[in-house]
Design a protein around this motif. Structure first.
Motif, PDB file in Angstrom:
ATOM      1  N   MET A   7       1.642-109.568-112.227  1.00  0.00           N
ATOM      2  CA  MET A   7       1.808-110.276-110.955  1.00  0.00           C
ATOM      3  C   MET A   7       0.676-109.903-110.034  1.00  0.00           C
ATOM      4  SD  MET A   7       5.392-110.141-109.305  1.00  0.00           S
ATOM      5  CE  MET A   7       6.915-110.239-110.060  1.00  0.00           C
ATOM      6  N   LYS A   8       0.074-110.906-109.424  1.00  0.00           N
ATOM      7  CA  LYS A   8      -1.011-110.607-108.496  1.00  0.00           C
ATOM      8  C   LYS A   8      -0.652-111.100-107.098  1.00  0.00           C
ATOM      9  CE  LYS A   8      -4.752-111.999-106.185  1.00  0.00           C
ATOM     10  NZ  LYS A   8      -5.090-113.204-105.439  1.00  0.00           N
ATOM     11  N   PHE A   9      -0.825-110.230-106.118  1.00  0.00           N
ATOM     12  CA  PHE A   9      -0.564-110.617-104.735  1.00  0.00           C
ATOM     13  C   PHE A   9      -1.888-110.742-103.986  1.00  0.00           C
ATOM     14  CE2 PHE A   9       3.332-108.662-106.176  1.00  0.00           C
ATOM     15  CZ  PHE A   9       4.284-109.570-105.741  1.00  0.00           C
ATOM     16  N   GLY A  10      -2.111-111.911-103.397  1.00  0.00           N
ATOM     17  CA  GLY A  10      -3.353-112.162-102.669  1.00  0.00           C
ATOM     18  C   GLY A  10      -3.335-111.542-101.278  1.00  0.00           C
ATOM     19  N   GLU A  32      13.169-105.171-112.871  1.00  0.00           N
ATOM     20  CA  GLU A  32      14.512-104.872-113.381  1.00  0.00           C
ATOM     21  C   GLU A  32      14.776-105.587-114.696  1.00  0.00           C
ATOM     22  OE1 GLU A  32      17.020-105.770-110.041  1.00  0.00           O
ATOM     23  OE2 GLU A  32      16.251-104.004-108.976  1.00  0.00           O
ATOM     24  N   GLN A  33      13.987-106.631-114.940  1.00  0.00           N
ATOM     25  CA  GLN A  33      14.228-107.430-116.145  1.00  0.00           C
ATOM     26  C   GLN A  33      13.215-107.209-117.254  1.00  0.00           C
ATOM     27  OE1 GLN A  33      14.547-111.533-114.803  1.00  0.00           O
ATOM     28  NE2 GLN A  33      15.264-110.710-112.848  1.00  0.00           N
ATOM     29  N   ARG A  34      12.015-106.799-116.894  1.00  0.00           N
ATOM     30  CA  ARG A  34      10.957-106.671-117.905  1.00  0.00           C
ATOM     31  C   ARG A  34       9.831-105.798-117.375  1.00  0.00           C
ATOM     32  NH1 ARG A  34       8.251-112.680-117.654  1.00  0.00           N
ATOM     33  NH2 ARG A  34       9.132-113.319-115.679  1.00  0.00           N
ATOM     34  N   PRO A  35       8.951-105.326-118.264  1.00  0.00           N
ATOM     35  CA  PRO A  35       7.827-104.519-117.770  1.00  0.00           C
ATOM     36  C   PRO A  35       6.895-105.356-116.894  1.00  0.00           C
ATOM     37  CG  PRO A  35       7.667-104.873-120.169  1.00  0.00           C
ATOM     38  CD  PRO A  35       8.953-105.466-119.725  1.00  0.00           C
ATOM     39  N   VAL A  36       6.384-104.721-115.838  1.00  0.00           N
ATOM     40  CA  VAL A  36       5.541-105.442-114.872  1.00  0.00           C
ATOM     41  C   VAL A  36       4.298-104.617-114.545  1.00  0.00           C
ATOM     42  CG1 VAL A  36       5.424-106.286-112.482  1.00  0.00           C
ATOM     43  CG2 VAL A  36       7.511-106.641-113.803  1.00  0.00           C
ATOM     44  N   VAL A  37       3.161-105.301-114.416  1.00  0.00           N
ATOM     45  CA  VAL A  37       1.958-104.692-113.844  1.00  0.00           C
ATOM     46  C   VAL A  37       1.609-105.496-112.600  1.00  0.00           C
ATOM     47  CG1 VAL A  37      -0.532-104.348-114.151  1.00  0.00           C
ATOM     48  CG2 VAL A  37       1.032-103.796-116.016  1.00  0.00           C
ATOM     49  N   VAL A  38       1.368-104.822-111.494  1.00  0.00           N
ATOM     50  CA  VAL A  38       1.023-105.517-110.258  1.00  0.00           C
ATOM     51  C   VAL A  38      -0.467-105.339-109.970  1.00  0.00           C
ATOM     52  CG1 VAL A  38       1.328-105.397-107.755  1.00  0.00           C
ATOM     53  CG2 VAL A  38       3.325-105.425-109.231  1.00  0.00           C
ATOM     54  N   VAL A  39      -1.096-106.422-109.517  1.00  0.00           N
ATOM     55  CA  VAL A  39      -2.499-106.372-109.102  1.00  0.00           C
ATOM     56  C   VAL A  39      -2.548-106.828-107.647  1.00  0.00           C
ATOM     57  CG1 VAL A  39      -4.810-107.336-109.484  1.00  0.00           C
ATOM     58  CG2 VAL A  39      -3.295-106.902-111.436  1.00  0.00           C
ATOM     59  N   VAL A  40      -3.255-106.100-106.800  1.00  0.00           N
ATOM     60  CA  VAL A  40      -3.271-106.487-105.383  1.00  0.00           C
ATOM     61  C   VAL A  40      -4.687-106.745-104.851  1.00  0.00           C
ATOM     62  CG1 VAL A  40      -1.121-105.309-104.761  1.00  0.00           C
ATOM     63  CG2 VAL A  40      -3.289-104.043-104.665  1.00  0.00           C
ATOM     64  N   GLY A 194      -7.206-105.126-107.328  1.00  0.00           N
ATOM     65  CA  GLY A 194      -7.921-106.319-107.774  1.00  0.00           C
ATOM     66  C   GLY A 194      -9.386-106.183-107.399  1.00  0.00           C
ATOM     67  N   PHE A 195     -10.207-107.126-107.849  1.00  0.00           N
ATOM     68  CA  PHE A 195     -11.570-107.313-107.334  1.00  0.00           C
ATOM     69  C   PHE A 195     -12.611-106.379-107.939  1.00  0.00           C
ATOM     70  CE2 PHE A 195     -14.263-107.171-103.161  1.00  0.00           C
ATOM     71  CZ  PHE A 195     -14.990-108.288-103.545  1.00  0.00           C
ATOM     72  N   ASN A 196     -12.227-105.141-108.345  1.00  0.00           N
ATOM     73  CA  ASN A 196     -13.287-104.206-108.736  1.00  0.00           C
ATOM     74  C   ASN A 196     -13.220-103.786-110.191  1.00  0.00           C
ATOM     75  OD1 ASN A 196     -10.964-102.575-108.460  1.00  0.00           O
ATOM     76  ND2 ASN A 196     -12.168-100.803-107.866  1.00  0.00           N
ATOM     77  N   GLY A 197     -14.293-103.176-110.640  1.00  0.00           N
ATOM     78  CA  GLY A 197     -14.386-102.635-111.987  1.00  0.00           C
ATOM     79  C   GLY A 197     -15.514-101.618-111.978  1.00  0.00           C
ATOM     80  N   ALA A 198     -16.009-101.272-113.145  1.00  0.00           N
ATOM     81  CA  ALA A 198     -17.160-100.371-113.215  1.00  0.00           C
ATOM     82  C   ALA A 198     -17.941-100.665-114.484  1.00  0.00           C
ATOM     83  CB  ALA A 198     -16.698 -98.917-113.197  1.00  0.00           C
ATOM     84  N   THR A 199     -19.210-100.334-114.440  1.00  0.00           N
ATOM     85  CA  THR A 199     -20.036-100.525-115.634  1.00  0.00           C
ATOM     86  C   THR A 199     -19.644 -99.470-116.667  1.00  0.00           C
ATOM     87  OG1 THR A 199     -21.688 -99.004-114.767  1.00  0.00           O
ATOM     88  CG2 THR A 199     -22.014-101.348-114.289  1.00  0.00           C
ATOM     89  N   PHE A 214      -9.034-112.989-110.895  1.00  0.00           N
ATOM     90  CA  PHE A 214      -9.745-112.742-112.149  1.00  0.00           C
ATOM     91  C   PHE A 214      -9.339-111.375-112.717  1.00  0.00           C
ATOM     92  CE2 PHE A 214     -14.334-112.612-114.071  1.00  0.00           C
ATOM     93  CZ  PHE A 214     -13.858-113.120-115.277  1.00  0.00           C
ATOM     94  N   SER A 215      -9.246-110.361-111.849  1.00  0.00           N
ATOM     95  CA  SER A 215      -8.794-109.041-112.300  1.00  0.00           C
ATOM     96  C   SER A 215      -7.451-109.164-113.007  1.00  0.00           C
ATOM     97  CB  SER A 215      -8.583-108.093-111.118  1.00  0.00           C
ATOM     98  OG  SER A 215      -9.708-108.043-110.309  1.00  0.00           O
ATOM     99  N   ALA A 216      -6.555-109.924-112.382  1.00  0.00           N
ATOM    100  CA  ALA A 216      -5.201-110.050-112.931  1.00  0.00           C
ATOM    101  C   ALA A 216      -5.235-110.734-114.292  1.00  0.00           C
ATOM    102  CB  ALA A 216      -4.322-110.828-111.962  1.00  0.00           C
ATOM    103  N   SER A 217      -6.076-111.742-114.434  1.00  0.00           N
ATOM    104  CA  SER A 217      -6.103-112.445-115.723  1.00  0.00           C
ATOM    105  C   SER A 217      -6.783-111.588-116.788  1.00  0.00           C
ATOM    106  CB  SER A 217      -6.760-113.823-115.599  1.00  0.00           C
ATOM    107  OG  SER A 217      -8.156-113.722-115.544  1.00  0.00           O
ATOM    108  N   ILE A 218      -7.764-110.791-116.377  1.00  0.00           N
ATOM    109  CA  ILE A 218      -8.415-109.877-117.327  1.00  0.00           C
ATOM    110  C   ILE A 218      -7.370-108.888-117.863  1.00  0.00           C
ATOM    111  CG2 ILE A 218     -10.097-107.989-117.530  1.00  0.00           C
ATOM    112  CD1 ILE A 218     -11.687-109.485-115.262  1.00  0.00           C
ATOM    113  N   LEU A 219      -6.555-108.367-116.955  1.00  0.00           N
ATOM    114  CA  LEU A 219      -5.533-107.401-117.382  1.00  0.00           C
ATOM    115  C   LEU A 219      -4.438-108.071-118.198  1.00  0.00           C
ATOM    116  CD1 LEU A 219      -5.282-105.132-114.229  1.00  0.00           C
ATOM    117  CD2 LEU A 219      -6.477-104.672-116.380  1.00  0.00           C
ATOM    118  N   ALA A 220      -4.048-109.279-117.799  1.00  0.00           N
ATOM    119  CA  ALA A 220      -3.008-109.993-118.562  1.00  0.00           C
ATOM    120  C   ALA A 220      -3.486-110.226-119.997  1.00  0.00           C
ATOM    121  CB  ALA A 220      -2.669-111.318-117.883  1.00  0.00           C
ATOM    122  N   ALA A 221      -4.749-110.626-120.143  1.00  0.00           N
ATOM    123  CA  ALA A 221      -5.278-110.871-121.493  1.00  0.00           C
ATOM    124  C   ALA A 221      -5.383-109.552-122.257  1.00  0.00           C
ATOM    125  CB  ALA A 221      -6.639-111.564-121.409  1.00  0.00           C
TER     126      ALA A 221
END
Ligand code: ASP
Ligand code: MG
Length: 473
Positions: A7-10, A32-40, A194-199, A214-221
């Motif tokens: 789940m990503k919150f803008g 409560e129903q399933r595993p969740v990862v949140v991206v903010v 969200g938004f960041n990463g590293a080389t 994009f961060s959220a979709s990268i993690l979802a994949a």
């Protein structure tokens, strides 16, 4: 990971203590129903504030930077006060102060140098998301959840294109599986920035403005999630911008390709690169409104059952058209176009549309207005000889234009459609300057005079009955 929900919150969904409370509630309901990862995302307007602070530091504007730093601290400390109490509050305040101090240290460096090197800027702006992740995770813990703030620089590995990095999916997948998956399996709710990463070698990068999607979709994949939910402040993907047309409707379902074309051509709901990592694994995405979570939103899927045809229209007002034309029969227009494209590819300016026609082989590129300077500079410098010797007419720029894009799967198979669209636009007496139908078959891009853009959007939306069709679907 089976039934994992990302789940990503803008920014607006994280914009205040109240909004964070809602985001936390929505996250817990699902957890409560399933595993969740949140991206903010960072709290609304914070990334702008951080960038503005860095610019002020470059200019040596000491009072300006101090004022901004104070605003940055206040905004997060006020939210802390509204979200937390007792030792949890003290701990969060300490965390916010440490992050603001880290930002201020980079700002001071920029002030001394008189410029912000791209990698320092990325390191600095990524602090916005670290602040919001800290607030969200602290609040979730305060409410009894086992939540943990995670900095995506530990997980998302990217190339070194600072400010607009691209993920390296192999190493990212490996890190996500190694570092995030065990947390989730352990019943912990990770709140990832969200938004960041590293080389590969650990230098901070960011994925471009609006990149948290994009961060959220990268993690979802990477985690092979079952679904991705993107929470924003609108009801889903709409047939047109509600500020421009009287009767827009939310699309119940769109394809990955349609959503990507809409985003690319100016719809604000999704970052254009979001869908790419998901298509291969066919992970469905929901675009939902955190201000009205009971509404279904838009589901983005590989294929839809709705009949083919135009489904939505978007527009971009801040664009410019660069036209080029050989001035001598001795020079090949094709070669010139190749050289021009090559020059543009060396800048970060993106070509939104290309058209070419006529025996003189003139051609034009559409670019964003804020990238125009860079684009023209690159063209003029790499074609300086041709320009100096009169093989090429002076480069012409028209920044009084707008782009309108009609999007829908299977449009190419609808005979007469283009005619109807053009007639609808010309009925409004709006001048069509250029037309491009990509081989993607699902977008017709039309460049019109800027002052006719909004009228043209309304005319196309009405002519194609987009609102009506979406409501009926
Ligand atoms: N905070 C970043 C921005 O404003 C990323 C995002 O919101 O998606 O661009
Ligand atoms: Mg966003």
């Amino acid at each position: 990971m089976k039934n994992l929900l990302v789940m990503k919150f803008g920014g607006t969904s994280m914009g205040s203590a109240d909004r964070i409370k809602t985001a936390a509630r929505l996250s817990r309901e699902q957890q409560e129903q399933r595993p969740v990862v949140v991206v903010v995302s960072a709290m609304a307007k914070i990334t702008d504030l951080l960038l503005d602070t860095l610019r002020k530091a470059e200019r040596g504007d000491g009072d300006g930077t101090e004022g901004n730093l104070k605003q940055l601290a206040d905004r997060h400390l006020v939210a802390c006060g509204e979200l937390l109490s007792g030792p949890a509050l003290d701990e969060a305040v300490e965390g916010v102060e440490a992050l603001v101090a880290e930002f201020s240290r980079i700002v001071n460096g920029v002030r001394m140098l008189g410029e912000g090197p791209p990698r320092a800027v990325d390191e600095a702006v990524a602090i916005g998301e670290q602040l919001s992740a800290l607030l969200m995770a602290s609040y979730l813990r305060h409410k009894g959840a086992r939540a943990r703030a995670v900095n995506a620089r530990e997980i998302i590995v990217t190339d070194a294109v600072f400010g607009n990095a691209t993920p390296l999916m192999g190493p990212t997948g490996e890190k996500a599986q190694r570092l995030l998956r065990p947390l989730v399996q352990d019943g912990i709710l990770p709140v990832v920035t969200g938004f960041n990463g590293a080389t590969m070698d650990g230098r901070c990068t960011t994925l471009g403005r609006g990149g948290s999607d994009f961060s959220a979709s990268i993690l979802a994949a990477s985690l092979e999630a079952e679904e991705l939910w993107i929470w924003t402040d609108v009801d889903g993907i709409m047939t047109a911008d509600p500020r421009l047309v009287p009767d827009p409707a939310v699309l119940h379902e769109v394809t990955y390709r349609e959503a990507a074309e809409l985003a690319y051509n100016g719809a604000k709901v999704l970052h254009p690169r979001t869908l790419a990592p998901l298509a291969e694994r066919q992970i469905p995405v929901w675009s939902k409104n955190s201000f009205a979570p009971e509404k279904p939103g838009t589901k983005i899927v590989p294929e839809v059952k709705t009949p083919p045809g135009p489904r939505a229209v978007t527009s971009m007002a801040h664009v410019a058209l660069i036209s080029m034309e050989p001035d001598s029969a001795e020079i090949s227009g094709t070669r010139l176009m190749g050289r021009a494209l090559d020059a543009l590819s060396s800048t970060s300016a993106e070509v939104l549309a290309i058209t070419s026609s006529s025996y003189r082989q003139s051609f034009c590129f559409l670019v964003r207005k804020d990238e125009l300077g860079r684009a023209v500079e690159a063209l003029e410098s790499s074609l300086s000889l041709e320009l100096a010797h009169g093989y090429l007419k002076p480069i012409d720029v028209d920044d009084n234009v707008g782009l309108l894009a009609v999007v829908g799967e299977g449009m190419r198979g609808s005979p007469g459609l283009a005619g109807r669209i053009f007639t609808a636009i010309s009925r409004e007496k709006v001048n069509i300057i250029a037309i491009a139908q990509g081989s993607s078959e699902l977008t017709i891009a039309i460049v019109v005079a800027r002052d006719g853009l909004d009228k043209a959007v309304r005319a196309v939306h009405a002519e194609c009955k987009m609102g009506e069709l979406a409501r009926r679907a």
